[in-house]
Design a protein around this motif. Structure first.
Motif, mmCIF file in Angstrom:
data_model
loop_
_atom_site.group_PDB
_atom_site.id
_atom_site.type_symbol
_atom_site.label_atom_id
_atom_site.label_comp_id
_atom_site.label_asym_id
_atom_site.label_seq_id
_atom_site.Cartn_x
_atom_site.Cartn_y
_atom_site.Cartn_z
ATOM 1 N N THR A 97 0.317 -1.108 -0.443
ATOM 2 C CA THR A 97 -0.105 -0.053 0.065
ATOM 3 C C THR A 97 1.095 1.747 -0.303
ATOM 4 O OG1 THR A 97 -1.409 -0.752 1.030
ATOM 5 C CG2 THR A 97 -2.046 0.936 1.257
ATOM 6 N N LYS A 351 -3.277 1.244 -4.747
ATOM 7 C CA LYS A 351 -3.681 1.396 -3.362
ATOM 8 C C LYS A 351 -2.641 2.482 -2.484
ATOM 9 C CE LYS A 351 -2.406 -2.794 -1.934
ATOM 10 N NZ LYS A 351 -3.095 -4.122 -1.343
ATOM 11 N N THR A 353 -3.207 5.055 1.040
ATOM 12 C CA THR A 353 -4.139 5.128 2.205
ATOM 13 C C THR A 353 -4.221 6.636 2.079
ATOM 14 O OG1 THR A 353 -3.314 3.211 3.409
ATOM 15 C CG2 THR A 353 -4.257 5.438 4.878
#
Length: 411
Positions: A97, A351, A353
């Motif tokens: 991520t 991906k 956050t």
């Protein structure tokens, strides 16, 4: 020029992981202007490795997503070299991520629809060639002949039979301190012409290290392609520039181009009419927490990014912004920033956050942009859940609903 001491400037190699005071730093080309890079930071911390991507100004592409994923998939104890970043091998299906993405959100509105740069460059260069070789092309451009008059007027002799032989057209491209090089180089190559720039601009271009470009630069204004400040590409500015160039170039008229993403607005290419009532592309209409909301979000993204983001650009899309007997100006949707569709695909393919916009406008526009970013992140979250539930190992770039599977639809 910037007043920074040379001792403080340390050049880093492209597509290579470097250790800078304990932080791993990798530069990849941003597809913006010469020297612009996307920076991938990998920062060791007590909680583990923190991965940060700062796009700077960029024009997003599928290659960017693939290169970023290749970099973060390689253990920081190992080297990352150009052959790894630019590899033709498939992008890793499973990648870490990205903790933070600092995103260039200059055009994060659905109305900003840009054609591919290559289409714009090709169309403008072809247009210049036609104008340069056919004296009747520009006066008749965009006008449909009157069927009642043209059979008669086509026999009329020219008022000045010598005008074609004396005619020489000057082509001008607006630019900033740096940028738009692809466009004016392509025009010059199509015309077999040289390029005139100001002394300050010449010094800047010489820093790019391109011997081919330096050889194309002319010492005076007799060159048929000129590059000027973007602010001068207006009727008054071009009339004054033509008067200066006539002294040594013998030019009879000027055709100028204003290449910027803002050229999409108004009556020009890519404009989307202002909606009446609730905007169907408003991300606020979808509830990201519900399944129906997720499907609605996918629908909105497909409508905005896929249906409106893959338009092409041809000579017929050129529309003059102003014209006189000697000056014609064309706005051109040549953008070095990402369109709305390209931003959507970039975010949905990573991906991440946290996504942090780096360009701000009015409070209303900022709020809408923030909601788009949250919804795009929601698509990734829901897709990850779907993939795990289906026991499928499919990267986000292959989302079946968004139509991001092939190269054309990625960006």
């Amino acid at each position: 020029k910037l007043g920074v001491s040379h001792e403080l400037v340390h050049a880093l190699p492209m597509n290579t992981r470097c250790n800078v005071h304990g932080v791993h730093v990798t530069f990849i080309d941003a597809n913006h202007c010469p020297g612009a890079v996307i920076i991938v930071f990998e920062v060791p911390s007590e909680q583990g490795l923190v991965r940060i991507v700062h796009t700077g100004d960029f024009r997003a592409s599928r290659e960017h997503v693939e290169q970023i994923l290749r970099i973060v998939a390689i253990d920081t104890q190992k080297a990352v070299l150009p052959e790894h970043v630019l590899s033709a091998q498939a992008t890793p299906c499973v990648s870490p991520t990205i903790d933070y993405v600092y995103l260039d959100t200059t055009y994060l509105q659905p109305s900003y629809v840009f054609p591919p740069q290559t289409d714009v460059v090709r169309a403008v260069a072809s247009f210049c060639t036609k104008v340069n070789t056919d004296a009747s092309f520009l006066p008749n451009f965009g006008h449909k002949p009157n069927p009642r008059i043209s059979p008669i007027t086509r026999w009329f002799p020219s008022r000045n039979p010598q005008s074609v032989r004396k005619r020489r057209v000057l082509f001008v491209v607006g630019s900033y301190t740096i940028g738009k090089e692809r466009l004016f180089i392509e025009i010059a190559q199509h015309l077999g012409a040289r390029i005139y720039v100001s002394p300050a601009k010449r010094r800047m271009l010489e820093c790019l290290g391109s011997s081919q470009l330096v050889q194309m630069l002319a010492p005076d204004m007799s060159a048929q392609v000129h590059v000027v400040e973007m602010s001068k590409v207006n009727m008054k500015g071009m009339a004054e520039h033509l008067a200066s160039a006539q002294k040594c170039g013998g030019f009879s008229s000027v055709v100028a181009f204003s290449p910027t993403g803002w050229a999409h607005s108004g009556m020009h290419y890519g404009a989307r009419p202002e909606p009446r009532g609730p905007d169907p592309l408003d991300p606020g209409l979808a509830d990201p927490e519900s399944h129906a909301g997720f499907e609605r979000t996918v629908q909105l993204l497909a409508q905005a990014a896929c249906m409106h983001g893959d338009s092409t650009f041809t000579i017929d899309n050129l529309k003059p912004r102003g014209s006189s007997s000697t000056v014609t100006i064309f706005p051109v949707p040549y953008s070095e920033h990402s369109s709305f569709a390209e931003l959507a695909r970039f975010v949905c393919s990573l991906k991440a956050t946290h996504i942090i916009p780096t360009v701000f406008s009015s409070p209303a526009i900022n709020d809408t942009a923030a909601r788009w970013l949250r919804h795009w992140q929601t698509i990734n979250i829901h897709f990850e859940r779907w993939a795990r539930a289906a026991d499928a190992n499919i990267p986000p770039t292959h989302h079946p609903t968004l139509g991001l599977r092939d190269c054309k639809n990625i960006v």
